[in-house]
Design an enzyme around this catalytic site. Structure first.
Site, short mmCIF file in Angstrom:
data_model
loop_
_atom_site.label_atom_id
_atom_site.label_comp_id
_atom_site.label_asym_id
_atom_site.label_seq_id
_atom_site.Cartn_x
_atom_site.Cartn_y
_atom_site.Cartn_z
N ASN A 64 0.71 -1.16 0.08
CA ASN A 64 0.09 -0.14 -0.53
C ASN A 64 0.97 1.21 -0.08
OD1 ASN A 64 -1.53 2.19 0.83
ND2 ASN A 64 -3.27 1.28 1.45
N HIS A 103 -3.95 -4.55 7.97
CA HIS A 103 -3.64 -2.97 9.29
C HIS A 103 -3.27 -3.76 9.90
CE1 HIS A 103 -5.35 0.43 10.34
NE2 HIS A 103 -5.50 1.13 9.44
N1 PXP Z 1 -5.40 -2.61 3.68
C1 PXP Z 1 -7.12 -1.69 3.78
C2 PXP Z 1 -8.07 -2.49 3.20
C3 PXP Z 1 -6.64 -1.02 4.39
O1 PXP Z 1 -7.47 0.47 4.56
C4 PXP Z 1 -4.76 -0.42 4.90
C5 PXP Z 1 -4.63 1.33 5.36
O2 PXP Z 1 -5.04 2.14 4.80
C6 PXP Z 1 -4.01 -1.38 4.50
C7 PXP Z 1 -4.90 -2.57 4.78
C8 PXP Z 1 -3.08 -0.63 5.16
O3 PXP Z 1 -2.60 -0.53 6.86
P1 PXP Z 1 -1.25 -0.39 7.09
O4 PXP Z 1 -0.94 1.01 6.65
O5 PXP Z 1 -1.47 0.53 8.44
O6 PXP Z 1 -0.16 -1.48 7.01
#
Ligand code: PXP
Length: 240
Positions: free
Chosen positions: A9, A194
């Protein structure tokens, strides 16, 4: 050797750029797409938020055009966002809840409550060959509703599990296991994401039927030390 897929991400690369209102050409998002790909990422994940605080519409368009790996577009379950996904055609969409004031996606999507609306959106996206997952808390009712609305996968919100300690953490882990098993029973793929870092990713690998994780904040922060190539490569090794 099977490996859990890694979605990188890159929202926070765009956050750095938008700190100056997008007036700088750096950091170059496409460079980091390339670095993630070179390091072994399986997909690029981008969250087009309604307030456009980091990723912009043009980022979605450019990354889909130039990335050598699939793009997973995270978005609110709204008509406006669905129109954009149908325009840009990412390979995957992950439906997330969205509140304007939140710092990050704080909870899971309430698929049960918004079943009719989500079902309509997924139908439109599926017709164009876009596979849709739902970002939910570890709750069997939400898993069942995700299947009923036509999702192909559930991404479980790991943020609470990462932050909880002791008994609370154990309880959340049991919920994650139960929900992942149920997901598999219903022929849905199991994804998670997350708040994951190297340590919690090592632990989350024990989640039954886990096929994909999406990780952003930690990889970008860790990348400040040694470069994003290095942090993504380390994560890819952990996921093997
Ligand atoms: N998955 C989803 C659906 C998210 O909303 C996020 C945050 O944007 C992430 C994964 C990645 O989370 P993190 O940035 O805490 O690794």
């Amino acid at each position: 050797m099977t490996k859990i897929r890694l979605g990188v991400n890159l929202d926070h690369v765009a956050t750095l750029r938008q700190v100056r209102g997008g007036t700088t050409s750096y950091p170059d998002l496409l460079f980091y797409v390339h670095e993630s790909t070179r390091a072994g990422a399986d997909q690029i994940t981008l969250h087009l938020r309604e307030d456009r605080r980091h990723i912009q519409d043009s980022d979605i368009q450019n990354v889909i055009k130039y990335a050598a790996i699939p793009v997973n577009m995270e978005m609110a379950a709204t008509e406006e966002m669905t129109k954009l996904a149908l325009k840009y055609k990412p390979q995957f969409v992950c439906l997330v809840p969205e509140k304007r004031q939140e710092l990050t996606t704080e909870g899971g999507l309430d698929v049960v409550k918004k079943k009719k609306q989500i079902s309509k959106l997924i139908e439109k996206l599926s017709k164009k060959g876009i596979k849709v997952s739902t970002f939910i808390g570890p709750d069997k009712k939400q898993v069942k509703a995700s299947q009923e609305v036509g999702a192909f996968a559930c991404e479980f919100h790991t943020g609470h599990w990462v932050q909880f300690k002791d008994r609370k953490k154990d309880k959340e882990w049991l919920k994650l296991i139960e929900s992942a098993l149920y997901c598999h029973d219903l022929n849905l793929n199991v994804h998670a994401g997350h708040g994951l870092d190297y340590e919690s990713t090592r632990d989350i690998k024990a989640l039954p039927f886990l096929e994909e994780v999406n990780i952003g904040h930690f990889l970008v922060c860790e990348g400040l030390k040694a470069g994003l190539y290095e942090s993504v490569r380390n994560m890819v090794q952990i996921l093997k």
